[in-house]
Structures are given as structure tokens and as C-alpha cells.
Design a protein around this motif. Structure first.
Motif, PDB file in Angstrom:
ATOM      1  N   PHE A  43      -1.159 -18.059  -5.640  1.00 20.56           N
ATOM      2  CA  PHE A  43      -0.216 -19.178  -5.701  1.00 20.56           C
ATOM      3  C   PHE A  43      -0.999 -20.487  -5.680  1.00 20.56           C
ATOM      4  CE2 PHE A  43       2.481 -15.855  -4.075  1.00 20.56           C
ATOM      5  CZ  PHE A  43       3.714 -16.097  -4.673  1.00 20.56           C
ATOM      6  N   VAL A  96       4.618 -20.256  -2.245  1.00 18.03           N
ATOM      7  CA  VAL A  96       5.280 -19.211  -1.463  1.00 18.03           C
ATOM      8  C   VAL A  96       5.470 -19.730  -0.042  1.00 18.03           C
ATOM      9  CG1 VAL A  96       3.105 -18.038  -0.858  1.00 18.03           C
ATOM     10  CG2 VAL A  96       5.248 -16.766  -0.758  1.00 18.03           C
ATOM     11  N   VAL A 140       9.443 -15.500   1.531  1.00 12.54           N
ATOM     12  CA  VAL A 140       9.271 -14.146   2.086  1.00 12.54           C
ATOM     13  C   VAL A 140       9.567 -14.208   3.572  1.00 12.54           C
ATOM     14  CG1 VAL A 140       7.806 -12.120   1.982  1.00 12.54           C
ATOM     15  CG2 VAL A 140       7.105 -14.203   0.822  1.00 12.54           C
ATOM     16  N   SER A 166      10.587 -12.126   7.433  1.00 10.81           N
ATOM     17  CA  SER A 166      10.124 -10.995   8.243  1.00 10.81           C
ATOM     18  C   SER A 166       8.636 -10.723   8.013  1.00 10.81           C
ATOM     19  CB  SER A 166      10.925  -9.723   7.948  1.00 10.81           C
ATOM     20  OG  SER A 166      12.288  -9.947   8.179  1.00 10.81           O
ATOM     21  N   THR A 167       7.883 -11.761   7.794  1.00 10.94           N
ATOM     22  CA  THR A 167       6.464 -11.617   7.526  1.00 10.94           C
ATOM     23  C   THR A 167       5.700 -12.654   8.353  1.00 10.94           C
ATOM     24  OG1 THR A 167       7.011 -10.976   5.273  1.00 10.94           O
ATOM     25  CG2 THR A 167       4.715 -11.587   5.679  1.00 10.94           C
ATOM     26  N   THR A 168       4.755 -12.196   9.158  1.00  7.91           N
ATOM     27  CA  THR A 168       4.017 -13.109  10.023  1.00  7.91           C
ATOM     28  C   THR A 168       2.615 -13.326   9.480  1.00  7.91           C
ATOM     29  OG1 THR A 168       5.246 -12.250  11.903  1.00  7.91           O
ATOM     30  CG2 THR A 168       3.247 -13.483  12.408  1.00  7.91           C
ATOM     31  N   THR A 208      -1.425 -11.545   6.290  1.00  6.88           N
ATOM     32  CA  THR A 208      -0.118 -11.351   6.912  1.00  6.88           C
ATOM     33  C   THR A 208      -0.070  -9.968   7.548  1.00  6.88           C
ATOM     34  OG1 THR A 208       0.996 -10.283   5.049  1.00  6.88           O
ATOM     35  CG2 THR A 208       0.945 -12.698   5.057  1.00  6.88           C
ATOM     36  N   ASP A 209       0.985  -9.716   8.305  1.00 12.54           N
ATOM     37  CA  ASP A 209       1.098  -8.435   8.998  1.00 12.54           C
ATOM     38  C   ASP A 209       1.676  -7.325   8.131  1.00 12.54           C
ATOM     39  OD1 ASP A 209       3.663  -9.420   8.818  1.00 12.54           O
ATOM     40  OD2 ASP A 209       4.260  -8.706  10.801  1.00 12.54           O
ATOM     41  N   ARG A 210       1.902  -7.580   6.857  1.00 14.21           N
ATOM     42  CA  ARG A 210       2.398  -6.504   5.995  1.00 14.21           C
ATOM     43  C   ARG A 210       1.237  -5.705   5.406  1.00 14.21           C
ATOM     44  NH1 ARG A 210       7.700  -6.053   4.628  1.00 14.21           N
ATOM     45  NH2 ARG A 210       8.980  -7.854   5.148  1.00 14.21           N
ATOM     46  N   PRO A 211       1.508  -4.452   5.033  1.00 16.63           N
ATOM     47  CA  PRO A 211       0.452  -3.702   4.348  1.00 16.63           C
ATOM     48  C   PRO A 211       0.026  -4.464   3.087  1.00 16.63           C
ATOM     49  CG  PRO A 211       2.318  -2.277   4.880  1.00 16.63           C
ATOM     50  CD  PRO A 211       2.720  -3.662   5.241  1.00 16.63           C
ATOM     51  N   ASP A 212      -1.252  -4.409   2.753  1.00 16.04           N
ATOM     52  CA  ASP A 212      -1.810  -5.172   1.622  1.00 16.04           C
ATOM     53  C   ASP A 212      -1.357  -6.622   1.701  1.00 16.04           C
ATOM     54  OD1 ASP A 212      -2.780  -2.734   0.637  1.00 16.04           O
ATOM     55  OD2 ASP A 212      -0.847  -2.355  -0.335  1.00 16.04           O
ATOM     56  N   GLY A 213      -1.467  -7.190   2.881  1.00 17.38           N
ATOM     57  CA  GLY A 213      -0.792  -8.460   3.129  1.00 17.38           C
ATOM     58  C   GLY A 213      -1.603  -9.717   2.914  1.00 17.38           C
ATOM     59  N   ASP A 214      -2.699  -9.662   2.137  1.00 13.06           N
ATOM     60  CA  ASP A 214      -3.461 -10.891   1.917  1.00 13.06           C
ATOM     61  C   ASP A 214      -2.944 -11.661   0.704  1.00 13.06           C
ATOM     62  OD1 ASP A 214      -4.902 -10.055   4.011  1.00 13.06           O
ATOM     63  OD2 ASP A 214      -6.795  -9.722   2.940  1.00 13.06           O
ATOM     64  N   LEU A 215      -2.949 -12.968   0.818  1.00  9.62           N
ATOM     65  CA  LEU A 215      -2.514 -13.825  -0.284  1.00  9.62           C
ATOM     66  C   LEU A 215      -3.508 -14.966  -0.412  1.00  9.62           C
ATOM     67  CD1 LEU A 215       1.298 -14.657  -0.101  1.00  9.62           C
ATOM     68  CD2 LEU A 215       0.106 -13.335  -1.844  1.00  9.62           C
ATOM     69  N   ARG A 229       6.790  -0.131   6.609  1.00 11.09           N
ATOM     70  CA  ARG A 229       6.935  -1.543   6.291  1.00 11.09           C
ATOM     71  C   ARG A 229       6.562  -1.780   4.838  1.00 11.09           C
ATOM     72  NH1 ARG A 229       7.637  -6.179   8.767  1.00 11.09           N
ATOM     73  NH2 ARG A 229       5.929  -7.646   8.537  1.00 11.09           N
ATOM     74  N   ALA A 230       7.369  -2.593   4.181  1.00  4.97           N
ATOM     75  CA  ALA A 230       7.100  -2.861   2.771  1.00  4.97           C
ATOM     76  C   ALA A 230       5.823  -3.677   2.628  1.00  4.97           C
ATOM     77  CB  ALA A 230       8.271  -3.625   2.171  1.00  4.97           C
ATOM     78  N   SER A 231       5.068  -3.417   1.590  1.00  4.90           N
ATOM     79  CA  SER A 231       3.846  -4.191   1.375  1.00  4.90           C
ATOM     80  C   SER A 231       4.209  -5.602   0.932  1.00  4.90           C
ATOM     81  CB  SER A 231       2.983  -3.528   0.304  1.00  4.90           C
ATOM     82  OG  SER A 231       3.531  -3.798  -0.966  1.00  4.90           O
ATOM     83  N   LEU A 232       3.266  -6.511   1.088  1.00  2.48           N
ATOM     84  CA  LEU A 232       3.542  -7.900   0.734  1.00  2.48           C
ATOM     85  C   LEU A 232       3.831  -8.026  -0.759  1.00  2.48           C
ATOM     86  CD1 LEU A 232       3.763 -10.752   1.765  1.00  2.48           C
ATOM     87  CD2 LEU A 232       1.345 -11.060   1.283  1.00  2.48           C
ATOM     88  N   ALA A 233       3.047  -7.294  -1.559  1.00  2.00           N
ATOM     89  CA  ALA A 233       3.212  -7.405  -3.006  1.00  2.00           C
ATOM     90  C   ALA A 233       4.619  -7.002  -3.433  1.00  2.00           C
ATOM     91  CB  ALA A 233       2.169  -6.549  -3.708  1.00  2.00           C
ATOM     92  N   THR A 270       7.234  -6.996  -1.621  1.00  3.11           N
ATOM     93  CA  THR A 270       8.221  -7.915  -1.071  1.00  3.11           C
ATOM     94  C   THR A 270       8.293  -9.171  -1.942  1.00  3.11           C
ATOM     95  OG1 THR A 270       7.616  -7.106   1.096  1.00  3.11           O
ATOM     96  CG2 THR A 270       8.926  -9.096   1.035  1.00  3.11           C
ATOM     97  N   LEU A 271       7.137  -9.600  -2.426  1.00  8.27           N
ATOM     98  CA  LEU A 271       7.104 -10.786  -3.276  1.00  8.27           C
ATOM     99  C   LEU A 271       7.705 -10.523  -4.650  1.00  8.27           C
ATOM    100  CD1 LEU A 271       3.553 -12.203  -2.507  1.00  8.27           C
ATOM    101  CD2 LEU A 271       5.731 -13.367  -2.132  1.00  8.27           C
TER     102      LEU A 271
END
Ligand SMILES: Cc1cc2nc3c(=O)[nH]c(=O)nc-3n(C[C@H](O)[C@H](O)[C@H](O)COP(=O)(O)OP(=O)(O)OC[C@H]3O[C@@H](n4cnc5c(N)ncnc54)[C@H](O)[C@@H]3O)c2cc1C
Ligand SMILES: Cc1cc2nc3c(=O)[nH]c(=O)nc-3n(C[C@H](O)[C@H](O)[C@H](O)COP(=O)(O)OP(=O)(O)OC[C@H]3O[C@@H](n4cnc5c(N)ncnc54)[C@H](O)[C@@H]3O)c2cc1C
Ligand SMILES: Nc1ncnc2c1ncn2[C@@H]1O[C@H](COP(=O)(O)O)[C@@H](O)[C@H]1O
Lengths: 433, 303, 268
Positions: free
Chosen positions: A4, A30, A124, A126-128, A145-152, C179-183, C185-186
Motif C-alpha cells: 500500500f 489500509v 481491516v 479484528s486485526t492488531t 499483524t497478529d493474523r497468519p501471514d500478517g505482514d504488510l 484465524r483468517a490470514s491477512l491476505a 481478509t484484505l
């Protein structure tokens, strides 16, 4: 290529205004929020001053979710057995462009975030955000972020993650902070019928009242407030942390004490408490402001301690919205000029300096200390109410004393030194005059 | 009105007698070893039809029985697991509305339990319907005179697509212990941590009691399911019942029997469990737990 | 052919009569619906199948459904309907989109209606086998058959064997949704199908009131004289039963309980 152009952390007023501003320029942004929806976790006293939105959302008053428009403001001084109110009412505040409004944060924040989404921002929930990603030269290039594959990744990250910002701290941008720089805000929402509120607070329709209170906090330095919503009122106190800890009083006991004061009890009587919440407030203003920018990173809103809170003053949402907007403008300029280093982002500082955001803070930099000082907290209310009582009390056949004499007697009775009084008067005048 | 009871190996479902009383004694018993279930049923029944069939097969049974009980305008089943499973198939076959989870079947209206027992929805009932009756919501009434017993042979041509019952597991030791325990101490969602919950076992030791739990607790896997009291757990009948942080939803209290003494500790003075209690204490259960254990130990050491 | 695994989830809006209108934005899918989705995702992984989430839900549920599907569902069928309708009708509508599914996974009870009958109606409508209120899966081989453990009453349990096509409802404790992955979710990847009701049903909504237990009938009093019968009906001569509600600090509460238990004769 980053994912982004800009990542905004936190969908409070600062974050949403930042995202809205960026999305309007067509850049990709985002907005990451840890709650299930924007505003779901956010609390505050209850009044916003949204004029800063004039530029972003023309005629915002037609769509903003409002409880009541504030047309009456009172400042109340309380001692254990006395009260003195200064009451101001303006009919003009009940019409566009209005002044302040009571609003619920889940409604207000959600509305503002949706404006950003409508403008093209990606939200987005529910994402920390759990940390910053840095590039080869230490510049910020994204978030974990705390989600799986959570890097942005992004060209610029704007941290709008609220008071005690984890991100600013992780980056070491805070000066040394201690508990003395924070106050604790606690609030009860008390349900009452609209008719009763209208009658008790002498307002009609969607007009409402904002009462700030000095004293009445059981000897803990701080202040109180009462705001009217449509079918409920918010009653709260703002308490200085070290004092609170030293006196080992529980905040809910202090609210209960305030509510039982003879000047307050009739206002809250018969209501049921439907909500109780507590939150830290950055209180020390300029003194605790972190470094506002770094390579690839901007900090806005409460995260940057841009909350004007001086016991009885509680303005934060307007400062948050403004600083979010300015941060976004700086980010956009930097991206266009392809220089997102601290230097490239420096427009942010200039915008803040030039506007009310830092001006008000500079002007009021001594106010919190003054308002929360022991003299203002514990002696002046007694002094002032004592003087007024002396003036209004009829002690026939004793003749009325002169004002000067009353003042002198009260000052002596309370042991206040003239030099302190003069000093505080000057500070007060510089801040508020 | 007729009550339809699914019997497994001669064991009546939970709420069987209540459904029988709701239907004024008119029952159809279907399943395996129906005759073995009759003695328990006789005092409450006026007409009993048995239909011996073997393993639970809701789809096939619904096809077959629809023609035999279709003339009954109102059909009621206990809201036990089998009752729930079978009722929908019956309603579908008879093309009738299903009223699931009834609290009361009135002459015109029907009251249904909603929101896990927190609310009641009152509807005007259709002339013909199938309903399931919540377990534990009504008293049972003996009838005078002998019941008329008939048996129903269903042609084997009725089949359906049903799951195969591989095994029925009996209640195991822990739950038998619980169902026969004269004293029970039970924890609910008001208890915040698993370790707090386990203080219950120490208190139970002091009191000579057994430990029970609500479904919220067994769902959290803090204790095995055998300790769950209620419709889908164990039915108990203690003398003394102590509830900590239990709201008293019907699905729970329906498994409670008629204790002589009920103590409830809850932060909400208005919840149903407090209304049922002989002694209701408004207090934080998490803090009462260690205090109660200490008080009981103290008492023992004084003695 | 890729097997399709159906999942039915219900979005719960606000609660009537809770005194306080719940905020619909906090509305969620029940733990059991989430467990159903998780179990279905696992089965799809085993069978290399696709997961299709189907819901009869109001427009307000849309973003929540999309967010839920981000945890790995391939298709989302949103059957738009405002207001409540009967379980039979809901099942009939869901069934339109589950015809070719090898298995259908539901929650055991919805939070609001709580009848647990939608899955049974589904099985009946689809002519599929059913196993409701599942607490465990006891077979692990990958085949079109599953052995499932479910609760009966009074502490008993049973193992049932289902053969595809089947409808299963599961308890919330069976599994925790990933938990859903960030990708995802986006950028939601599930194909979104907008559907509308194929038939209308009269809304079956009654009057709501707080739960009150049903009064119990007491046996007729026995006694020689009218006075005796009154005494026995009112238990006038038996020791008074305590029925009290008191507010106490924890230590005081503990003491009080011990006192009462002693008085009642449980502690000697
Ligand atoms: C008791 C009290 C009374 C107040 N009264 C008033 C008043 O009457 N009027 C007024 O104008 N101001 C008031 N304020 C101040 C005002 O609430 C704040 O100044 C304002 O909310 C700041 O906005 P913000 O966007 O910077 O931060 P916040 O509103 O705090 O928003 C931060 C957002 O970031 C999210 N977040 C935080 N960390 C993360 C993370 N790691 N990842 C993702 N998301 C994250 C949070 O969930 C939140 O949505 C009051 C404050 C308090 C405590
Ligand atoms: C078909 C079906 C079958 C069911 N079968 C069963 C069953 O067999 N058994 C069963 O138990 N349930 C069953 N349930 C679930 C049942 O409906 C209730 O949800 C459950 O019994 C509630 O358990 P609870 O009282 O622990 O929790 P809650 O209803 O959440 O109540 C918690 C209570 O704790 C109190 N509390 C909170 N904090 C504290 C504190 N600090 N100190 C003291 N008190 C506190 C609250 O005021 C509240 O009263 C079933 C539900 C359905 C739909
Ligand atoms: N409107 C709906 N849309 C999709 N699935 C539903 C709906 N209503 C019920 N279900 C499913 O049926 C289960 C049991 O619901 P109920 O029969 O209402 O107790 C739920 O957990 C869902 O899996």
C-alpha cells in the motif's frame, strides 16, 4: 513495490481522518483496527468539536451521528457542601455550523471510518498491529499483524493507535514518561428518559449540556464531567494517577462520591447505570509529546499525546482528527516527492505548528499543571465558594462585609499566600486569557 | 394430543413423563424394547401404543408413523436429543409447523423458550402441529385407572435414509456418581478460571459432595461432559445443591430434580437460580470459593 | 469431481427483551457455527473439496459473512432475507443451494431460536442422513463414511455412522475456527453468490417476554378436616423454609453459608 502507499494503524478519529484524506488523493491506504468495528473499543467523555471536518466532509452535521448539540456549557466548583456554577447558553450553538455535540464513539468512529472506506480506503477489523517492519536503513517500511501471514508493507506508516502508543514506544519516540503524565478517565453511562433529561438540564429537542466540574473528586486531584446524551447521561471523573494510587481509593468510589453531592444527586437520581468504562488520558500535553515523525513513520492523535486534557478540559477528538489529516497530507506530499524520510515528511510538523493543534497546546502548556495543582484543586474552590457565600449570605443585623474583606478573610482562613495567588493568576491568564 | 416417545433399549428419554402428562396420558412409544419402558410410564398414561422397531431411524419412522398418527392434531415430543431429531422429520412428513422447545402448550397459544432460556416467545398455534416440550418445565400427574395398551405393526416397506447406530455408550462412572449424589456443588460461567473451578473439588471433599457443571463449563473443557447437569447432561436429584455463578437456564435446572436446599452465589440477584434458591448470596463467586474452602477447613480444625 | 462441502451459518442480530438493545455490529456467529465451518474446512482439506457457506441473512450480515469466509471458504451464498421465518422454511431455502453437497455442516443450536431443528429439516428435505449434536469424530480414514460421537440424554452417548450425503450439526467445543490470514481478509477470495428466497413464508414471530418458569401443580392436600388440609397445603406447622437473598462480602458469605449448612444439618 509496497502493498500500500500508506498503512494507518488504528481506526479512531485520527486514523480515519488520515485514511480519508489519503484515499481522496487516490493513493492506496489500509486502515487497520483491532476491534470488531471502528469505535467498538473506544471510550471518551462524550463531546466532540468537529469543525475541523468542514474541509473534509462539507456539511458534516447533516450526517454525523449525534446524540445532542451542546447549547449549554457550565463550569461547576464543588466543595463538600457548596457549589458554584458559571452557566453559558448559546442558541447559535444549536444551529449549523454548530459548536460541539455529544456522540457515542461506536457511532461516531464507525461513521468516520466508513467515510474513508467510501473514499476508497481498505478497512481491516479484528486485526492488531504487533510491530513495525524496518528496512535496511532502519526506516519503517511496514507492520506486523497478529493474523497468519500478517505482514504488510507501505511507503509510510501513520500510527494512530491511541494513548500510550505501542508503536511510538517500540520506535523509542517517547520521551521518558511516568505516571504523572497520565490521568485516568472513568465514566458511567446512566440511562434516563429523554423527558427527564430535558427537564433536569433545562434543554429541549436535541439540545444538550456539557458540565465541567472542579472539586468533588474525594480529595484526589482531577475533575469531573456530566454530558447529556439523548436517553442517557455520561458522568465521569478524570483522576491524577499518583494521587489516586496514594489515596488507595477506587475510581468507582470517587464517581459514587460525586454522584452523591447535593448539587449532582438530583441530576442523576433514578437512573440505571448501563455502562462503566475507564481509559488513560495523556495529560501532560507538550511535555510528553513524542518525536512526531521518523523515517517512514508519522504519529498522530493520542498516540502523539495530542489530547488537550486539563482536568476540566477534555478535547482530544478534534486534535486527533486534525493531526490525522495533517499527517496524511504530509505523507501524500512525501510519496509524491518520493522522499518518505523524516525530512521528506517534515510538512507534518509545519502544519501542526501553523494551526490550532500545536498553538493551543503551546498556549495551554502550563494549564494542566495549574488545573491539577493542589491549590487549584483543594483551596481555590473553597476560596471562591467562600467568597460567594460571604456575599450572598444574609447575616442581619450584622451589616454586609465588603468584597475585599471577605476575600482577605477567606484567604487567611484557607492559608493561601498572596504571592501564590498572583502567580497562579498570571499562569491562568496566559493560558486561558 | 399425543406424546411420541423414542425409547432406546427400554430406556425412556428425558422428559418422557412430562410429555405424557402434557398429552393427558395418550402416548406412542417407538423404538427398541418398548415393553421394558412401560412400568415407568403406566401411572401417568391412559392410552399407550407401542411400536417395536429397533435402532433409532428418524427418517424411516417419520414416513411410517405419519399415516398412523396423522389424525392427531397435536403431537408432542420431549425436547430430548432424540425428540429434537425426530420431531422435525415428523413435521416435514405431515406438512405441519414445528414448535420446538415449548414451555407450555395452551388451547390457543403456545409458549416457546428462546435465547437459551432467557426469553419466551408466545405464538398463536396452528390447528395442527408438532411440538417438542422442554424438559423439566412442568410437573407430572398420575392418572386414575388402567391404561389401554395396544401395539402397532408397521410394514417393513417403510424405509428412509438413516445413519447407522454403531453403539450406545452408557453413562460412565463419574456421571452415575453425580446422578446419585445427595450433595452437589455446581459451577457455572460466573467462575472465571479453570483453577478457580477446580477449588470446587476441594470444597466438595470437605462437604462430602460431588462436583457438577453447566454446559458453558463443559464446553470450555474444564471438566468432562459427564459432570454436566441438565437436559443434555446428567439428571440429578440431590438433597443439597450449591450453585456458584450459575444463571439457572431451563436446560440446566431441568436436570436438577427437587433439592431440599438450594444455595446460589451470583452477582445478579435477579437471575432464575437466585429465585429458586433457599439462600441466595450476591457476591463474587471467584472470591467466595477460596473463602468457603477456608471457612470449612477452619471449622473442621476447630472441631 | 471436486466434492462440495456445505456449511450453514446463522448471523444473530439483536436480542429481543434483554432490556438493552444489543448492538448488531457486535453480532457474531455462534461458537457452534464456527466449529461447523472449521470441521468442514478440515474435511475439505482431506477430500480436496470446496467449502460452500450458505446463510439466510439480512443485508446487515453481509460484511460479517464475508469476514467469516476469509478463513478459507471457497464460496459464499447469501440468501437475502430480513426478519425471521420458520426453521422449516429456512431449511427449504438453504437446501436450494446444498443439493450437490457431499456433506452439510451446521451448528447444533442457534443462539436465538435455539431449536436445533434447521439441520434436521435440512436432512429431511435433502433426503440425507443426519447426525445431530456431534461432540467428536471417531473415525479418521478418508472415505465417504464417518463415525461420529453424539450426546444422548442422561449422560449416555452414541456412536453413529453416516454415509454421504449427510447433514451434521456440531457442538461449539468440537473445534475452534482458524484465524483468517491477512491476505484473504484484505482481498476476499470466496466467490460471492447473491441469492433470493424461492418462496416466502409468513413471518412466524410471536410476542417476546422474559422467561418465567411454569407454575407446578401441587398434589391435593391431605387431612381429616378442612383446617388440616389448609395446614398441609401451606405447610403452616412445618419449620419455615428460609428463602432469602443477601449481599455479602466473600468472607462473610462463606461464614454465612457454613452457618446455614450447619443449621440444615449438613455439617455436624
Ligand atoms: C475519559 C475520557 C474522556 C474524554 N473526553 C473527551 C471529550 O469529551 N471530548 C474529546 O474531544 N475528547 C475526549 N477525550 C479524549 C479523546 O478520547 C481522545 O483524544 C481521542 O479519542 C483520540 O483519538 P485517536 O484516534 O488518537 O485515538 P483513539 O480514539 O484511542 O483510537 C485508537 C484506535 O487504535 C486502535 N488500536 C490501538 N492499538 C492498535 C493496534 N496495535 N493495532 C490496531 N489497532 C489499534 C484502537 O482500537 C482504537 O480504535 C477523552 C478521553 C478520555 C479517556
Ligand atoms: C438444547 C440445549 C441444551 C442445553 N443443555 C444444557 C445442559 O444440559 N446443561 C446446562 O447446564 N446447560 C445446557 N444448555 C445451555 C443453557 O441454555 C445455558 O446456556 C447454560 O446452562 C448457562 O450456564 P451458566 O449458568 O454457567 O452460564 P450463564 O447463563 O452465562 O450464567 C452465568 C451466571 O454467572 C453470574 N456471574 C457472572 N460473574 C459472576 C461472579 N463473578 N460471581 C458470581 N456470579 C457471577 C451471572 O450473573 C450469571 O447468572 C443447553 C442449551 C441448549 C440450547
Ligand atoms: N438463517 C440461517 N442461515 C443459515 N444457517 C442457519 C440459519 N438458521 C439456522 N441455521 C443453521 O442451523 C443451526 C441450528 O439452528 P436452529 O435450528 O435455529 O437452532 C445453526 O447453528 C446453523 O448452522
Amino acid at each position: 513495490m509496497p502493498d500500500f502507499d500508506v498503512i494507518v494503524v488504528g481506526a479512531g478519529p485520527a486514523g480515519s481522518c488520515a485514511a480519508l484524506t489519503i484515499a481522496r488523493t487516490g493513493k492506496s491506504v489500509v486502515l487497520i483496527e483491532r476491534g470488531p468495528f471502528p469505535g467498538s473499543k473506544n471510550m471518551y467523555g462524550g463531546v466532540v468539536y468537529p469543525r475541523i471536518l468542514d474541509a473534509l466532509i462539507p456539511e458534516w452535521w447533516n450526517e454525523m451521528p449525534v446524540q445532542r448539540w451542546v447549547t449549554r456549557r457550565s463550569t461547576m466548583l464543588l466543595t463538600d457542601t457548596q457549589s458554584l456554577s458559571i452557566d453559558f447558553r448559546s442558541d447559535a450553538w444549536g444551529d449549523a455550523p454548530y459548536n460541539g455535540a455529544t456522540a457515542f464513539r461506536p457511532d461516531f468512529d464507525n461513521w468516520l471510518a466508513n467515510k474513508a472506506v467510501e473514499a476508497g480506503a481498505t478497512l481491516v477489523c479484528s486485526t492488531t498491529v504487533t510491530g513495525l517492519i524496518t528496512g535496511a536503513n532502519g526506516e519503517v517500511i511496514g507492520v506486523h499483524t497478529d493474523r497468519p501471514d500478517g505482514d504488510l508493507t507501505a511507503s509510510v506508516v501513520i500510527a494512530c493507535d491511541g494513548v500510550n502508543s505501542f508503536l511510538a514506544k517500540e520506535r523509542g519516540m517517547y520521551p521518558h514518561t511516568d505516571a504523572a503524565h497520565f490521568t485516568l478517565g472513568v465514566k458511567e453511562t446512566i440511562t434516563l428518559s429523554k423527558d427527564i433529561i430535558d427537564e433536569r438540564f433545562a434543554v429541549r429537542g436535541n439540545h444538550g449540556v456539557d458540565i465541567e466540574i472542579l472539586g468533588g473528586t474525594s480529595g484526589v486531584n482531577g475533575g469531573g464531567f456530566i454530558y447529556t446524551n439523548l436517553n442517557s447521561i455520561s458522568v465521569g471523573v478524570v483522576l491524577k494517577l499518583p494521587k489516586l494510587a496514594a489515596q488507595s481509593k477506587r475510581p468507582e468510589e470517587i464517581i459514587a462520591g460525586l454522584k452523591s453531592h447535593s448539587a449532582i444527586a438530583p441530576l442523576v437520581e433514578g437512573g440505571t447505570v448501563s455502562e462503566y468504562s475507564a481509559h488513560l488520558i495523556p495529560e501532560a500535553g507538550l511535555k510528553m509529546m513524542p518525536k512526531l515523525l521518523d523515517d517512514g513513520l508519522l504519529i498522530a492523535g493520542d498516540a502523539a499525546a495530542m489530547c488537550l486534557a486539563a482536568g476540566i478540559w477534555l478535547e482530544g477528538v478534534n486534535f486527533a482528527m486534525a493531526s490525522g489529516m495533517y499527517a496524511a497530507q504530509a505523507a501524500c506530499e512525501a510519496i509524491e516527492k518520493e522522499n518518505t524520510s523524516a525530512k521528506g515528511l517534515s510538512l507534518y510538523k509545519k502544519l501542526l505548528e501553523d494551526t490550532f493543534v500545536l498553538r493551543d497546546h503551546r498556549k495551554l502548556r502550563r494549564a494542566p499543571q495549574l488545573v491539577l495543582s493542589d491549590r487549584v484543586q483543594h483551596m481555590y474552590p473553597a476560596l471562591i465558594t467562600g467568597v460567594v457565600q460571604g456575599m450572598f449570605q444574609v447575616n442581619n443585623p450584622v451589616p454586609k462585609p465588603g468584597l475585599r474583606k471577605i476575600l482577605k478573610n477567606e484567604r487567611r482562613r484557607l492559608g493561601i499566600r498572596t504571592t501564590d495567588l498572583a502567580k497562579d493568576a498570571i499562569t491562568g491568564f496566559r493560558s486561558f486569557g | 394430543m399425543i406424546a411420541v416417545l423414542v425409547v432406546r433399549h427400554g430406556v425412556l428419554p428425558a422428559g418422557a413423563l412430562e410429555a405424557t402428562s402434557e398429552a393427558k396420558g395418550n402416548v406412542l412409544v417407538v423404538g427398541s424394547n418398548c415393553l421394558a419402558a412401560l412400568p415407568e410410564l403406566l401411572p401417568y398414561a391412559t392410552h399407550i401404543t407401542t411400536c417395536e422397531w429397533g435402532n433409532f431411524a428418524p427418517s424411516a419412522w417419520a414416513h411410517a408413523l405419519a399415516t398412523h398418527i396423522g389424525h392427531e392434531q397435536r403431537i408432542v415430543l420431549p425436547a430430548s436429543p432424540d425428540g429434537r431429531d425426530f420431531a422435525a422429520h415428523l413435521a416435514q412428513n405431515l406438512q405441519r409447523p414445528l414448535y420446538a422447545g415449548a414451555l407450555r402448550i395452551g388451547t390457543i397459544t403456545i409458549e416457546l423458550v428462546r435465547w437459551s432460556g432467557q426469553a419466551v416467545e408466545t405464538l398463536v398455534a396452528a390447528p395442527e402441529f408438532v411440538a417438542t416440550l422442554q424438559v423439566g418445565v412442568r410437573s407430572i400427574e398420575e392418572v386414575s385407572g388402567d391404561a389401554v395398551i395396544t401395539s402397532l405393526q408397521v410394514p417393513e416397506s417403510f424405509t428412509g435414509n438413516d445413519a447407522e447406530v454403531v453403539d450406545v455408550l452408557p453413562p460412565d462412572a463419574a456421571s452415575i456418581d453425580l446422578s446419585e449424589a445427595p450433595r452437589i456443588i455446581c459451577g457455572g460461567a460466573g467462575i472465571q478460571t479453570s483453577s478457580s473451578f477446580h477449588t470446587l473439588f476441594d470444597i466438595a471433599d470437605e462437604l462430602g459432595a460431588s462436583v457438577g457443571a453447566t454446559r458453558v463449563i463443559t464446553d470450555r473443557s474444564w471438566v468432562e461432559h459427564q459432570r454436566q447437569i441438565g437436559t443434555t447432561g446428567v439428571v440429578v436429584n440431590p438433597q443439597l445443591y450449591i450453585a456458584l455463578g450459575v444463571s439457572g437456564a431451563v436446560q440446566h435446572t431441568s436436570g436438577l430434580g427437587q433439592p431440599e436446599h438450594i444455595v446460589s452465589i451470583n452477582t445478579d440477584p435477579h437471575c432464575p437460580m437466585m429465585q429458586l434458591a433457599d439462600l441466595g448470596i450476591v457476591s463474587d463467586a471467584n472470591e467466595v470459593l477460596p473463602a468457603l474452602l477456608a471457612a470449612l477447613k477452619q471449622r473442621k480444625s476447630n472441631a | 469431481m471436486t466434492p462440495v462441502i456445505g456449511v450453514c451459518v446463522k448471523w444473530i442480530g439483536s436480542q429481543p427483551n434483554s432490556g438493552h438493545e444489543a448492538d448488531a455490529r457486535f453480532a457474531q456467529f455462534s461458537a457452534s457455527d464456527q466449529a461447523a465451518l472449521e470441521t468442514a474446512l478440515q474435511r475439505a482439506e482431506q477430500l480436496s473439496g470446496r467449502v460452500r457457506v450458505v446463510s439466510v441473512a439480512p443485508a446487515a450480515a453481509r460484511t460479517h459473512l464475508v469476514a467469516l469466509c476469509a478463513s478459507g471458504a471457497h464460496e459464499l451464498v447469501h440468501i437475502a432475507a430480513e426478519g425471521q421465518s420458520s426453521s422449516a422454511h429456512v431449511a427449504h431455502e438453504l437446501a436450494q443451494h446444498l443439493q450437490e453437497c457431499a456433506s452439510v455442516w451446521c451448528g447444533d443450536y442457534s443462539l436465538d431460536r435455539g431449536s436445533g431443528s434447521v439441520p434436521a429439516f435440512l436432512a429431511s428435505t435433502l433426503g440425507a442422513q443426519q447426525a445431530l449434536g456431534i461432540v467428536g469424530i471417531t473415525s479418521s480414514e478418508v472415505s465417504n463414511t464417518l463415525d461420529l460421537l453424539r450426546r444422548l440424554d442422561a449422560g449416555r452417548r452414541e456412536i453413529v455412522r453416516v454415509v454421504e450425503p449427510f447433514v451434521v450439526s456440531v457442538e461449539g467445543s468440537l473445534a475452534t475456527l482458524r484465524r483468517a490470514s491477512l491476505a484473504s481478509t484484505l482481498r476476499p477470495t470466496a466467490t460471492l453468490v447473491d441469492a433470493s428466497l424461492v418462496s416466502q413464508s409468513a413471518p412466524s414471530f410471536g410476542e417476546f417476554s422474559p422467561f418465567r418458569p411454569r407454575p407446578r401443580t401441587i398434589a391435593a392436600p391431605v387431612g381429616e378436616t378442612a383446617l388440616d388440609r389448609i395446614k398441609s397445603a401451606t405447610s403452616a406447622n412445618s419449620p419455615q423454609k428460609h428463602s432469602e437473598i443477601v449481599t455479602l462480602a466473600p468472607e462473610a458469605a462463606a461464614q454465612f453459608i457454613v452457618e446455614r449448612l450447619t443449621e440444615w444439618g449438613y455439617l455436624s
